[in-house]
Design a protein around this motif. Structure first.
Motif, mmCIF file in Angstrom:
data_model
loop_
_atom_site.group_PDB
_atom_site.id
_atom_site.type_symbol
_atom_site.label_atom_id
_atom_site.label_comp_id
_atom_site.label_asym_id
_atom_site.label_seq_id
_atom_site.Cartn_x
_atom_site.Cartn_y
_atom_site.Cartn_z
ATOM 1 N N GLY A 533 0.335 3.299 5.247
ATOM 2 C CA GLY A 533 -1.108 3.141 5.246
ATOM 3 C C GLY A 533 -1.538 1.694 5.171
ATOM 4 O O GLY A 533 -1.057 0.817 5.891
ATOM 5 N N ASN A 534 -2.467 1.392 4.235
ATOM 6 C CA ASN A 534 -3.007 0.040 4.095
ATOM 7 C C ASN A 534 -2.293 -0.772 3.028
ATOM 8 O O ASN A 534 -2.719 -1.875 2.693
ATOM 9 N N ASP A 535 -1.226 -0.232 2.440
ATOM 10 C CA ASP A 535 -0.529 -0.954 1.375
ATOM 11 C C ASP A 535 0.274 -2.128 1.913
ATOM 12 O O ASP A 535 0.526 -3.089 1.185
ATOM 13 N N VAL A 536 0.717 -2.043 3.168
ATOM 14 C CA VAL A 536 1.568 -3.079 3.749
ATOM 15 C C VAL A 536 0.968 -3.512 5.079
ATOM 16 O O VAL A 536 0.614 -2.670 5.911
ATOM 17 N N ASP A 537 0.862 -4.808 5.275
ATOM 18 C CA ASP A 537 0.387 -5.365 6.541
ATOM 19 C C ASP A 537 1.609 -5.694 7.404
ATOM 20 O O ASP A 537 2.397 -6.588 7.054
ATOM 21 N N PRO A 538 1.830 -4.981 8.514
ATOM 22 C CA PRO A 538 3.023 -5.235 9.337
ATOM 23 C C PRO A 538 3.125 -6.668 9.838
ATOM 24 O O PRO A 538 4.227 -7.173 10.060
ATOM 25 N N ILE A 541 5.212 -9.162 7.542
ATOM 26 C CA ILE A 541 6.623 -8.913 7.252
ATOM 27 C C ILE A 541 7.446 -10.020 7.902
ATOM 28 O O ILE A 541 7.376 -10.223 9.117
ATOM 29 N N ALA A 542 8.213 -10.722 7.096
ATOM 30 C CA ALA A 542 9.034 -11.840 7.585
ATOM 31 C C ALA A 542 10.496 -11.413 7.642
ATOM 32 O O ALA A 542 11.032 -10.877 6.668
ATOM 33 N N GLN A 543 11.126 -11.663 8.795
ATOM 34 C CA GLN A 543 12.546 -11.346 8.961
ATOM 35 C C GLN A 543 13.374 -12.587 8.649
ATOM 36 O O GLN A 543 13.300 -13.596 9.346
ATOM 37 N N VAL A 544 14.183 -12.508 7.590
ATOM 38 C CA VAL A 544 15.017 -13.631 7.175
ATOM 39 C C VAL A 544 16.288 -13.688 8.005
ATOM 40 O O VAL A 544 16.673 -14.735 8.511
ATOM 41 N N ASP A 545 16.982 -12.560 8.121
ATOM 42 C CA ASP A 545 18.144 -12.462 8.992
ATOM 43 C C ASP A 545 18.192 -11.047 9.547
ATOM 44 O O ASP A 545 17.194 -10.319 9.511
ATOM 45 N N GLN A 546 19.351 -10.649 10.058
ATOM 46 C CA GLN A 546 19.444 -9.359 10.733
ATOM 47 C C GLN A 546 19.116 -8.188 9.812
ATOM 48 O O GLN A 546 18.527 -7.199 10.244
ATOM 49 N N ASP A 547 19.467 -8.287 8.536
ATOM 50 C CA ASP A 547 19.289 -7.176 7.609
ATOM 51 C C ASP A 547 18.274 -7.447 6.505
ATOM 52 O O ASP A 547 17.875 -6.526 5.802
ATOM 53 N N HIS A 548 17.872 -8.717 6.336
ATOM 54 C CA HIS A 548 17.013 -9.082 5.213
ATOM 55 C C HIS A 548 15.586 -9.324 5.692
ATOM 56 O O HIS A 548 15.346 -10.074 6.643
ATOM 57 N N TYR A 549 14.615 -8.666 5.015
ATOM 58 C CA TYR A 549 13.201 -8.801 5.345
ATOM 59 C C TYR A 549 12.415 -9.036 4.058
ATOM 60 O O TYR A 549 12.797 -8.556 2.984
ATOM 61 N N VAL A 551 8.680 -8.376 2.557
ATOM 62 C CA VAL A 551 7.464 -7.594 2.795
ATOM 63 C C VAL A 551 6.439 -7.977 1.745
ATOM 64 O O VAL A 551 6.718 -7.952 0.548
ATOM 65 N N GLN A 552 5.245 -8.330 2.203
ATOM 66 C CA GLN A 552 4.167 -8.721 1.294
ATOM 67 C C GLN A 552 3.184 -7.573 1.150
ATOM 68 O O GLN A 552 2.730 -6.988 2.135
ATOM 69 N N SER A 553 2.844 -7.231 -0.091
ATOM 70 C CA SER A 553 1.885 -6.167 -0.357
ATOM 71 C C SER A 553 0.481 -6.636 -0.022
ATOM 72 O O SER A 553 0.086 -7.756 -0.368
ATOM 73 N N ALA A 554 -0.281 -5.788 0.650
ATOM 74 C CA ALA A 554 -1.632 -6.160 1.047
ATOM 75 C C ALA A 554 -2.609 -6.113 -0.123
ATOM 76 O O ALA A 554 -3.657 -6.741 -0.080
ATOM 77 N N LYS A 555 -2.271 -5.387 -1.179
ATOM 78 C CA LYS A 555 -3.188 -5.249 -2.313
ATOM 79 C C LYS A 555 -2.896 -6.255 -3.416
ATOM 80 O O LYS A 555 -3.792 -6.921 -3.924
ATOM 81 N N THR A 556 -1.629 -6.357 -3.805
ATOM 82 C CA THR A 556 -1.272 -7.220 -4.933
ATOM 83 C C THR A 556 -0.737 -8.576 -4.509
ATOM 84 O O THR A 556 -0.539 -9.446 -5.362
ATOM 85 N N GLU A 557 -0.463 -8.762 -3.212
ATOM 86 C CA GLU A 557 0.093 -10.007 -2.664
ATOM 87 C C GLU A 557 1.470 -10.326 -3.248
ATOM 88 O O GLU A 557 1.911 -11.472 -3.228
ATOM 89 N N MET A 558 2.151 -9.333 -3.783
ATOM 90 C CA MET A 558 3.518 -9.527 -4.252
ATOM 91 C C MET A 558 4.476 -9.382 -3.078
ATOM 92 O O MET A 558 4.186 -8.683 -2.094
#
Length: 747
Positions: A533-538, A541-549, A551-558
């Motif tokens: 839903g609106n909890d995560v802004d696609p 989402i930052a891709q660090v490497d092939q398996d590591h991402y 994800v920033q929360s849209a509500k709490t900015e964590m």
């Protein structure tokens, strides 16, 4: 054909009545005596049926409400007296409620739709037949249906579907779940999850139909009507007696000893289950004697019991070999449980080897010592997925002092060490890890890495297993059980947990094997990502490497770190391995494909079908012959009731090809009676945009990943250990769609 024109009335020759034919139920012959369309989608009709008893009238009415999607209430009843009528009732639409106060919000629309049912007498005193000159009575058409289909409201929207009466079939399902120890909330959860499996993408529409998916208030009213609330919660002794009784009944139904319960000398309780399907896996699957994986899951019920799953690998995924439930995870209790399970195993267990060659587990000392004591000749290995997850938790623990930016590189270094496919490459990679500048910064990590590497000979990934991949041997099946079958609910008590293992878990693997034997995967086998839903802004989402991402929360900015290789996230749910909304957002945004094993040979499909069905070809032929004899006897004894349904069945059977027939046989008797008229018109669904998404999300229950002390059992909600005889002494009401006003009437 379920509709024909009356040869005695003016409607003879006019056989096309599309509005009427669309709502009439199958399995009946409806004689249309008059039909008149009064407006768009409105009409009046007079219908006659060959029905002779009041029970048959009520059965037809219930079928009519299911096929039409309309709910009728009694407007006026008549005494069973008089010379001409055996039964009569006047019905009104449920949207005509005759409200007493004008200010109160009701569903009343003063709908003018009505229906009158009149059953004519066919015998009089001294069993003398009626002398009526009515040709319909002479032909056996005794039920008159006067239908005025003139509704002033929508007929196929969500609001109408949510106000339907709960069907007798759904009530029977709820009663069966209550008898097996479920509470009102958990029983509703089971019905909703079964509905998800059966309907798939149409679940949102089916869940809006109250007749097959009731509301929680109805479940509570029905529960307390059948089992009045008690003032005290059951004792441990009563729970133990109830469990023994239920396991005894389960063994009687199966015709074999498939489950046992035992109390250890130190007072711990162990329950072992080896179901018929698990026994067939032992005897028919060669892989069962090669590698066995064992994993446990805690916090499965309010008493904090633990489940130990014994599984083996196959092209169909992981298949169960046995299940243990214990009140403790100490070595003596687990050993007693494994020894108790051994008494349930079939002759020639583990494909004739009587023990597995290799056992893959997590790094639990009590479990490994217990397995070594029961299977001394088996080689114990550590699961790769647990190694990676344990290192993930260690790195992301603030207590260990690893900087946030250094955690992913350290995890990748350890991952390359675990993935090494030979001893020289493993040694070389370990030296690289020790010389890595990031690793040198953390002496505590170096010490922990040395401890873990000191047991590298027990890593499952380093074992040559004859071409079989040991990756995800434990991780995948436990995720399936927790997320898809057990649903990560904490609302189960011990009785419900046993019911889950003996019914739901068995059914899950039967469906998986059946689908693969049929060269297809069902929707149940596919992972269902969370709708974030609106909890995560696609876009964030930052891709660090092939398996590591990240994800920033849209509500709490964590920010949350997601690793797709091991299925972990730093949020409260994802750190335990559960599928969380952050992992779901990564999957949906970056389209990570999911792979499933496929059956490639007819021999393997035959084995999977035998494991799922448990019947030989000769036994099936005997059952088919018995079925045919039973249908023939019913047709001879009661041709008036069974002629039309059997004729319809044979007509449908003749039109099916092999693929359609196979699908129909699999789903026979399992699909809720939901007509397309209630499922297809998406444009008429008057709901908010987020309503459909909310219906697909996980429903109710306390999550296993919730921290803190488990909620106390409510004595009013969970009187599970009441004995069967006391339950049966309570009056059980038979529910029909019309007479259901005591549980869900007009509002």
């Amino acid at each position: 054909m379920n509709m024909t024109s009356c040869p005695h009335c003016q409607q003879a020759g006019k056989a096309e009545h599309p509005l009427l034919e669309k709502i009439l139920p199958e399995g009946y012959v409806h004689l249309v005596c008059s039909y008149e369309e009064t407006a768009q989608a409105q009409f009046r009709a007079l219908i006659k049926l060959r029905i002779t008893s009041e029970d048959e009238v009520r059965s037809w009415l219930e079928d009519f409400q299911i096929s039409s999607g309309h709910t009728w209430r009694k407007s006026k009843t008549y005494p069973n007296t008089g010379r001409y009528n055996a039964y009569r009732v006047d019905l009104r639409c449920q949207y005509n409620t005759f409200p007493k106060t004008e200010g109160k919000k009701t569903k009343n629309t003063s709908c003018s739709a009505t229906m009158y049912l009149v059953l004519k007498r066919h015998t009089h005193s001294q069993d003398r037949k009626s002398r009526s000159a009515d040709p319909h009575i002479k032909d056996g058409y005794l039920l008159n249906v006067n239908l005025r289909h003139e509704h002033n409201h929508q007929l196929s929207c969500a609001d109408v579907m949510q106000k339907r009466d709960v069907s007798a079939e759904t009530v029977a399902k709820l009663k069966a779940l209550f008898e097996r120890g479920h509470s009102p909330s958990s029983a509703l959860d089971m019905i909703m999850y079964d509905l998800q499996e059966q309907e798939g993408e149409n679940y949102a529409y089916a869940a809006a139909d109250r007749s097959i998916c009731p509301d929680i208030q109805f479940c509570y009213r029905l529960y307390y009507k059948l089992f009045p609330a008690t003032s005290s919660s059951p004792s441990k002794e009563e729970m133990l007696v109830d469990l023994k009784d239920r396991l005894h009944q389960y063994n009687v139904v199966q015709g074999d000893t498939n489950a046992k319960i035992e109390k250890t000398p130190d007072g711990q309780l162990v329950i072992a289950v080896c179901s018929p399907l698990m026994k067939r896996v032992h005897t028919k699957l060669r892989e069962s004697g090669e590698i066995m994986s064992v994993d446990s899951s805690g916090n499965c019920d309010r008493q904090d019991h633990r489940i130990f799953l014994l599984l083996t690998h196959s092209a169909a995924g992981e298949l169960p070999l046995g299940v243990l439930m214990t009140t403790s995870s100490n070595q003596s209790t687990v050993t007693s449980g494994l020894q108790l399970l051994q008494t349930l195993l079939p002759g020639g267990s583990f494909f004739g080897r009587e023990r597995p060659d290799v056992v893959v587990t997590d790094d639990c000392g009590a479990l490994r010592h217990s397995l070594q004591a029961v299977f001394p000749e088996a080689r114990l290995l550590l699961s790769q997925s647990h190694l990676l997850r344990a290192m993930w938790k260690w790195l992301w623990s603030a207590h260990n002092g690893v900087a946030k930016q250094d955690r992913p590189p350290l995890l990748n270094s350890f991952k390359s060490l675990v993935y090494a496919d030979s001893a020289p490459s493993r040694t070389l990679q370990y030296k690289r890890c020790l010389a890595d500048p990031v690793t040198v910064k953390y002496p505590r990590f170096l010490h922990h890495l040395a401890e873990v590497y000191g047991r590298h000979e027990d890593w499952a990934v380093c074992l040559p297993t004859g071409g079989h991949n040991t990756n995800r041997l434990v991780d995948s099946p436990v995720k399936v059980v927790k997320e898809e079958a057990l649903h990560r609910l904490r609302s189960y008590n011990t009785t419900q947990l046993v019911d889950f293992v003996t019914t739901r878990l068995e059914g899950h693997y039967v469906r998986r094997l059946t689908d693969l034997a049929d060269q297809g995967m069902s929707e149940f086998s596919r992972a269902k990502p969370f709708l974030h839903g609106n909890d995560v802004d696609p876009e964030k989402i930052a891709q660090v490497d092939q398996d590591h991402y990240v994800v920033q929360s849209a509500k709490t900015e964590m920010e949350y770190d997601v690793n797709t290789a091991i299925g972990c996230c730093t949020c409260a749910a994802g750190v335990t391995g559960a599928l969380c909304k952050h992992q779901s957002a990564v999957m949906n945004t970056f389209s990570h494909p999911e792979s499933f094993p496929h059956v490639t040979t007819p021999e393997m499909r035959k084995i999977y079908q035998e494991i799922a069905a448990g019947s030989s070809g000769e036994h099936l032929e005997e059952m088919i012959q018995k079925l045919c004899r039973s249908l023939t006897d019913k047709l001879k004894n009661d041709p008036q009731t069974f002629s039309a349904p059997i004729r319809s069945f044979l007509g449908t059977y003749g039109r099916l090809n092999d693929s359609s027939l196979r699908s129909a046989l699999f789903r026979f008797g399992k699909v809720p009676q939901v007509t397309p008229i209630n499922l297809q018109p998406l444009k008429l669904m008057g709901v908010q945009p987020t309503a459909i998404a909310s219906r697909k999300a996980a429903v109710r229950g306390r999550r296993a990943v919730i921290l803190g002390r488990p909620a106390k059992c409510s004595p009013r909600e969970h009187p599970y250990s009441k004995k069967q005889q006391s339950r049966k002494s309570e009056p059980h009401s038979t529910s029909t769609c019309v007479e259901n006003t005591s549980l869900g009437g007009d509002q």
